[in-house]
Design a protein around this motif. Structure first.
Motif, short mmCIF file in Angstrom:
data_model
loop_
_atom_site.label_atom_id
_atom_site.label_comp_id
_atom_site.label_asym_id
_atom_site.label_seq_id
_atom_site.Cartn_x
_atom_site.Cartn_y
_atom_site.Cartn_z
N UNK A 15 43.06 35.93 55.64
CA UNK A 15 44.27 35.27 55.13
C UNK A 15 43.92 34.11 54.20
N UNK A 16 44.64 34.02 53.08
CA UNK A 16 44.43 32.95 52.11
C UNK A 16 45.77 32.54 51.51
N UNK A 17 45.84 31.31 51.06
CA UNK A 17 46.99 30.84 50.30
C UNK A 17 46.69 31.08 48.82
N UNK A 18 47.68 30.86 47.97
CA UNK A 18 47.56 31.19 46.55
C UNK A 18 46.37 30.56 45.86
N UNK A 19 46.17 29.26 46.06
CA UNK A 19 45.05 28.58 45.41
C UNK A 19 43.72 29.14 45.92
N UNK A 20 43.67 29.45 47.21
CA UNK A 20 42.45 30.04 47.78
C UNK A 20 42.14 31.39 47.15
N UNK A 21 43.18 32.16 46.86
CA UNK A 21 43.00 33.45 46.19
C UNK A 21 42.44 33.23 44.78
N UNK A 22 43.02 32.29 44.06
CA UNK A 22 42.58 32.00 42.69
C UNK A 22 41.09 31.63 42.68
N UNK A 23 40.69 30.75 43.58
CA UNK A 23 39.30 30.31 43.64
C UNK A 23 38.37 31.44 44.09
N UNK A 24 38.82 32.25 45.03
CA UNK A 24 37.99 33.34 45.53
C UNK A 24 37.77 34.40 44.46
N UNK A 25 38.82 34.74 43.72
CA UNK A 25 38.69 35.71 42.63
C UNK A 25 37.71 35.19 41.58
N UNK A 26 37.82 33.93 41.26
CA UNK A 26 36.91 33.34 40.28
C UNK A 26 35.46 33.44 40.79
N UNK A 27 35.27 33.17 42.06
CA UNK A 27 33.93 33.25 42.66
C UNK A 27 33.42 34.70 42.68
#
Length: 97
Positions: A15-27
């Motif tokens: 589970x992730x929130x929106x900002x966490x998704x953005x950062x994870x995709x970038x990573x």
């Protein structure tokens, strides 16, 4: 499936929130893919309507997203499709040298 949708679902292995998704995709993409919040939240809204993800609020009142079973099925099919693409590309790569 678009690359954006693929990476968003790939990010929801937990589970992730929106900002966490953005950062994870970038990573995950080594910085190649930088998603804007409008793109992410628009895609998440569509995925929620399609039943691919579930949405809930955590103890900090942030909206958290998690992949649902239909989303897992879609990802299994997409991963299979991508594996086929990779096999075919690798088999033909020399022809484009």
């Amino acid at each position: 499936m678009t690359e954006t949708a693929f990476y968003i679902l790939l990010s929801l292995t937990k589970p992730r929130h929106g900002y966490g998704i953005i950062k994870h995709v970038e990573e995950l993409s080594g910085g190649r893919l930088r998603l804007g919040s409008g793109t992410v939240y628009g895609t998440l809204t569509k995925m929620s309507k399609d039943g691919l993800i579930t949405v809930f609020a955590d103890e900090e009142r942030k909206t958290v997203y998690e992949v649902a079973e239909p989303g897992k099925e879609v990802m299994r099919a997409e991963i299979g499709r991508l594996k086929e693409l990779h096999r075919n590309a690798a088999a033909s790569e020399e022809e484009f040298q």
